[in-house]
Design an enzyme around this catalytic site. Structure first.
Site, PDB file in Angstrom:
ATOM      1  N   VAL A 294      -2.579   0.180  -1.067  1.00  0.00           N
ATOM      2  CA  VAL A 294      -2.728  -0.930  -2.008  1.00  0.00           C
ATOM      3  C   VAL A 294      -3.492  -0.443  -3.230  1.00  0.00           C
ATOM      4  O   VAL A 294      -4.422   0.360  -3.122  1.00  0.00           O
ATOM      5  CB  VAL A 294      -3.470  -2.112  -1.352  1.00  0.00           C
ATOM      6  CG1 VAL A 294      -3.665  -3.250  -2.349  1.00  0.00           C
ATOM      7  CG2 VAL A 294      -2.705  -2.617  -0.137  1.00  0.00           C
ATOM      8  N   CYS A 295      -3.078  -0.915  -4.389  1.00  0.00           N
ATOM      9  CA  CYS A 295      -3.845  -0.778  -5.622  1.00  0.00           C
ATOM     10  C   CYS A 295      -4.156   0.680  -5.963  1.00  0.00           C
ATOM     11  O   CYS A 295      -3.274   1.532  -5.989  1.00  0.00           O
ATOM     12  CB  CYS A 295      -5.108  -1.624  -5.507  1.00  0.00           C
ATOM     13  SG  CYS A 295      -5.958  -1.953  -7.058  1.00  0.00           S
ATOM     14  N   ALA A 296      -5.430   0.999  -6.213  1.00  0.00           N
ATOM     15  CA  ALA A 296      -5.828   2.318  -6.707  1.00  0.00           C
ATOM     16  C   ALA A 296      -5.526   3.449  -5.734  1.00  0.00           C
ATOM     17  O   ALA A 296      -5.456   4.617  -6.136  1.00  0.00           O
ATOM     18  CB  ALA A 296      -7.314   2.318  -7.040  1.00  0.00           C
ATOM     19  N   THR A 314       1.138  -0.048  -8.461  1.00  0.00           N
ATOM     20  CA  THR A 314      -0.319  -0.067  -8.371  1.00  0.00           C
ATOM     21  C   THR A 314      -0.844  -1.137  -9.318  1.00  0.00           C
ATOM     22  O   THR A 314      -0.066  -1.788 -10.027  1.00  0.00           O
ATOM     23  CB  THR A 314      -0.916   1.326  -8.714  1.00  0.00           C
ATOM     24  OG1 THR A 314      -2.317   1.321  -8.404  1.00  0.00           O
ATOM     25  CG2 THR A 314      -0.749   1.663 -10.187  1.00  0.00           C
ATOM     26  N   SER A 341       1.467  -1.562  -2.896  1.00  0.00           N
ATOM     27  CA  SER A 341       1.224  -2.931  -3.338  1.00  0.00           C
ATOM     28  C   SER A 341       0.463  -2.957  -4.657  1.00  0.00           C
ATOM     29  O   SER A 341      -0.378  -2.114  -4.931  1.00  0.00           O
ATOM     30  CB  SER A 341       0.435  -3.679  -2.268  1.00  0.00           C
ATOM     31  OG  SER A 341       0.092  -4.972  -2.689  1.00  0.00           O
TER      32      SER A 341
END
Length: 376
Positions: A294-296, A314, A341
């Site tokens: 997820v994300c970073a 991201t 995600s």
């Protein structure tokens, strides 16, 4: 002569928790309110400072509820989850605090069943979703919307729109977003109960840890939360203290079908510097086993060559750091056995997409319905 500076007084929030409180609701409330600049006290109503929640996630509270009795808060908010709610209801100190708080016309609220189980029985609920100083929510799946609704009352629309929404990226934040895309469709189904590893580090994003663990355990996956630090307890990005099930060095002695990495920029960098974890992810990729981020954490994987030839997404703050930016406007991207995600606000969609791939759409819909979350 210089004019005296106005002293800034931060918003004070009380969040009581008990054995069996709903972990996703707890971390979502903490994440949003601390993201808006509030000082959030997570207070145990038990005799222990460490609390095991309804899906087995363990938190260390900031304080005991007895230490909060003489303090004044701008918001008192109750998470759901059973049997946690019954224990909150039975806490005389919490009831005294909340009743005095309501009498003074201060903001209070409850997520999911907390409305009927606690506030209604205390005579503090008028039956409306937002009624004067009372804000309530219908279910776990609406906790992010519920938190942001209260945040607007606490901090104002400017902070909500310019800071919190761009940070949390909830559904509907950007109209040009695509909900989900899948490439190189592959079968993730298994004959056995899926074994899932969730490595965590100091400053990992708490929602991106807890929401995934909660959802996958509801789907009946066997989930192990493993700390890459020297101790089981980590302090997440918003200051939530989470206790892992095992140390990573012990957890990797077992085999896993899926590995999930939470974001949080600094937490992701710590995960990326854990050589055994990166080696394990490379083995997963080479063996065509599933993994996700997820994300970073997607940016970290990209720097390690683990997104090569893959579509990924991201957070918008980091999207220019991805080698392939063709799918960065998509909330959830699946490419073969890799799932990524958009950010914290899309973690629930991401987690349910994993359930769908591992167990099928019927199981994903069952879990989503139980949480009052609209999926897909």
């Amino acid at each position: 002569m210089e004019a005296p500076q106005k002293k800034f007084v931060a918003t004070q929030v009380l969040l009581p928790i008990a054995y069996g409180s709903e972990e996703t609701e707890v971390v979502t409330l903490v994440d949003v309110f601390r993201g808006g600049g509030a000082l959030v006290k997570v207070a145990s109503v038990e005799n222990d400072i460490q609390i095991e929640c309804s899906s087995g996630v363990k938190f260390v509270a900031d304080t005991f509820i007895s230490d909060c009795e003489s303090q004044i808060f701008d918001l008192v908010v109750l998470p759901g989850g059973m049997p946690g709610l019954e224990r909150l209801q039975d806490c005389k100190v919490l009831r005294k605090i909340t009743e005095a708080h309501a009498k003074e016309g201060r903001l209070y609220g409850s997520s999911s069943e907390a409305s009927a189980v606690v506030l209604e029985k205390w005579g503090l609920l008028k039956g409306c979703q937002v009624d004067g100083m009372v804000t309530t929510s219908q279910g776990l799946g609406l906790t992010l919307d519920f938190s942001l609704s209260i945040a607007e009352q606490l901090f104002g629309k400017k902070i909500l729109n310019e800071e919190l929404s761009s940070l949390m990226v909830p559904r509907g934040w950007n109209k040009c977003e695509v909900a989900k895309e899948e490439y190189n469709v592959d079968d993730w189904s298994l004959q056995n109960i899926p074994q899932v590893l969730v490595p965590i580090a100091n400053r990992s994003d708490e929602m991106e840890i807890v929401v995934v663990v909660d959802v996958l355990r509801r789907a009946k996956a066997n989930v192990v939360v493993a700390s890459v630090e020297d101790s089981l307890e980590i302090v997440a990005a918003r200051g939530t203290k989470i206790v892992a099930d095992r140390l990573f060095k012990d957890a990797i002695l077992s085999n896993y079908d899926f590995i999930h990495l939470p974001g949080g920029w600094y937490g992701a960098q710590k995960l990326g510097s854990t050589e055994q974890l990166i080696d394990l992810l490379r083995e997963h990729a080479e063996s065509n086993k599933a993994y996700g981020v997820v994300c970073a954490a997607a940016v970290m994987l990209d720097t390690k060559g683990l997104l090569k030839g893959k579509k990924a997404t991201t957070h918008p703050h980091y999207s220019n750091k991805l080698s392939d930016q063709s799918s960065v406007n998509v909330r959830v991207v699946i490419d073969g056995k890799l799932i990524t995600s958009f950010g914290t606000g899309s973690t629930m969609e991401y987690a349910l997409s994993i359930v769908e791939k591992l167990f099928g759409m019927e199981r994903a819909n069952e879990v989503a319905e139980a949480m009052a979350f609209s999926y897909p």
